[in-house]
Write an enzyme that holds these catalytic residues in place. Structure first.
Site, mmCIF file in Angstrom:
data_model
loop_
_atom_site.group_PDB
_atom_site.id
_atom_site.type_symbol
_atom_site.label_atom_id
_atom_site.label_comp_id
_atom_site.label_asym_id
_atom_site.label_seq_id
_atom_site.Cartn_x
_atom_site.Cartn_y
_atom_site.Cartn_z
ATOM 1 N N ASP A 386 0.823 -1.206 0.000
ATOM 2 C CA ASP A 386 0.000 0.000 0.000
ATOM 3 C C ASP A 386 0.862 1.262 0.000
ATOM 4 O OD1 ASP A 386 -2.562 0.884 -0.234
ATOM 5 O OD2 ASP A 386 -3.015 0.865 1.894
ATOM 6 N N ASP A 439 -8.961 -2.452 1.908
ATOM 7 C CA ASP A 439 -8.878 -1.839 3.235
ATOM 8 C C ASP A 439 -9.883 -2.441 4.199
ATOM 9 O OD1 ASP A 439 -6.920 -0.117 2.261
ATOM 10 O OD2 ASP A 439 -8.406 1.311 1.541
#
Length: 538
Positions: A386, A439
């Site tokens: 990420d 997420d």
């Protein structure tokens, strides 16, 4: 059930590696450390609203970008002056205009001299503002030239894209009285959309965790009964609940970064209208399966639907399918098709969120981490993945690959569909607050594991791990939104904040209680804790 499980797993792989793990409110302030700064030339590049009136009637509104130089633009619409617009003669405004100016905003073409030269000429001629029309459809950051050591410009400068400039010139060419306002409203510190998005993410993980834990406990009870009865049919095999589950192993967790990165680059390079259409089709397939699975499971809890759920009919390719599934499938298919057809309508985000949440819940029920070791490796890989693709990729590709893919900037669409999103309700700039599937799914795998562990070990809520990991996830997501607002709406890698909160809390609590070794290595989900007598759900 094998076909359905295969569809879910394929969609999961596609969506997870293209999940765009960020929360993005949209940028209205563009910080630029490359463009030169000096006294009088140190403004941030801000988006500017340019409402336009023709003969006293507001007809349209354009969006431009403010210059590095000049005074700061007003942020309140009611305080911004409505100023008459005039077209420069000569159009480039590199020399004193022939037309007399008495406080008008002057519209000029880009080119033939520097931006600061145009602004100084316009100010000297009596203009109250300068609007520079770009020679392209995009916006361009107006900076001071390297030879300008001290810039003192007293009027605001705004650039508009070529199509907006063409429209304004047409208005002026019709001998109409054209006037404009220039202001740059600020985003609210907190938008209610972020609160609802936070609730959606938390509720999705809660529902998925309890469904996963309930299924695991029922399967463990059934296996325990087989062991006690000594049933010959058991034969040492694991007994699974309907639909089966797939445990992620260490190799899969390690390969996540490689596979996800390759797919993300492919999305970035091949991003186009037709590629987005393909992703929409895949999203609809996964959404139909997810919504169908959730509705069937929910309705089968009621007595009226028990018979329909327990009666089956053979369907080619699919095998035995319950009558309840057959009844619900057309509705789910119609819902997904309606969303796909009308996804550009203002309220289409509701359908996207329903399909997305159903898919995420189903994925978290089917795909599981077997122990904390695999969960730690998976989240650690996702953590660095990420950060790299949101921040570090700017150095290699000159743009944040993750943010570009999430927005769908090259596709002409409003971004990829693998997102939960809610319109920013009190934001003068509009737009959406979004969160990527990854997420929710990636931390959700560990949160769901914590609840399965608690239930199979008969731990109370406070003595278990689920309460604390779920709370830590919520806090991590909250901190992500705080960071998002502190960074003026620039996209943030949500796992940068959520992984330390969720995984860190789980690991520290396990170490403190002396159970980390058991959490780290124990099998999941069908082997209960030692010396624990499982009780069936009421």
């Amino acid at each position: 059930m094998g076909f359905k499980r295969g569809v879910i797993l394929c969609c999961f792989c596609v969506f997870l590696v293209s999940c765009c793990c960020l929360v993005n409110g949209g940028d209205i302030v563009h910080h630029d450390d490359v463009a030169p700064k000096r006294p009088g030339c140190n403004n941030n590049f801000v988006l500017v609203k340019v409402p336009t009136w023709v003969n006293g009637e507001e007809v349209t509104q354009f969006v431009g970008i403010g210059a590095r130089f000049g005074p700061t633009l007003e942020s309140k619409e009611k305080r911004a002056n409505q100023t008459r617009l005039a077209f420069a003669d000569p159009p480039d405004c590199c020399s004193t205009p022939r037309n007399k100016l008495t406080g008008e905003a002057i519209l000029v073409h880009r080119g033939n001299c520097s931006f600061t030269t145009k602004a100084k000429v316009a100010e000297a001629a009596g203009a109250s503002a300068i609007i520079i029309v770009n020679n392209q459809t995009e916006l361009f950051k107006m900076v001071c030239g390297p030879d300008k050591s001290d810039v003192d410009i007293g009027i605001p400068a705004v650039m508009l894209p070529q199509d907006a400039g063409t429209t304004l010139i047409e208005f002026l060419g019709n001998s109409s009285a054209v006037s404009v306002q220039l202001y740059s409203p600020k985003r609210p510190a907190v938008d209610v959309a972020e609160v609802f998005l936070w609730l959606m993410a938390v509720i999705t993980i809660l529902c998925a965790s309890y469904w996963s834990a309930w299924s695991a406990r029922e399967a463990a009870i059934e296996q325990d009964k087989f062991l006690k009865d000594g049933t010959d049919d058991y034969g040492g095999k694991e007994v699974t609940h309907s639909g089966g589950v797939l445990d992620i192993n260490m190799i899969s967790a390690l390969l996540f970064v490689v596979v996800a990165s390759c797919f993300l680059i492919m999305l970035y390079k091949l991003m186009s209208f037709w590629f987005i259409e393909i992703l929409v089709v895949l999203f609809c397939i996964g959404g139909v399966e997810g919504l169908q699975t959730c509705l069937v499971t929910l309705l089968s809890c009621f007595r009226w639907f028990e018979h329909a759920q327990e009666s089956f009919v053979k369907v080619p390719l699919l095998g035995p399918v319950s009558y309840l599934t057959l009844a619900i499938s057309p509705f789910c298919l119609a819902f997904a098709v309606m969303w796909a057809v009308f996804r550009r309508v203002s309220i289409a985000w509701i359908g996207q969120d329903i399909l997305g949440m159903a898919l995420i819940i189903t994925v978290l029920q089917i795909i599981r981490v077997p122990n904390l070791k695999v969960g730690t490796v998976l989240l650690t890989c996702a953590f660095f993945y990420d950060i790299f693709w949101v921040f570090v990729s700017k150095w290699l590709f000159h743009k944040s690959v993750m943010i570009e893919v999430a927005r769908g900037d090259k596709s002409g669409e409003e971004g990829i569909p693998m997102l939960l999103k809610i319109p920013r309700m009190f934001d003068p700039w509009g737009g959406y607050s979004i969160i990527g599937f990854g997420d929710i799914i990636l931390p959700g795998l560990v949160v769901a594991f914590s609840l399965r562990y608690d239930w199979l070990c008969n731990k109370s809520l406070r003595a278990g791990y689920f309460l604390w990991t779920m709370t830590a996830y919520g806090l991590g997501l909250f901190v992500t939104y705080v960071a998002l607002n502190l960074m003026d709406g620039r996209g943030q890698p949500a796992l940068l904040y959520m992984v330390p909160f969720t995984l860190g809390t789980f690991l520290m609590l396990g170490a403190k209680r002396g159970e980390l070794k058991h959490l780290w290595t124990r099998g999941e989900p069908y082997r209960p804790c030692p010396h624990i007598q499982l009780q069936p759900a009421e």
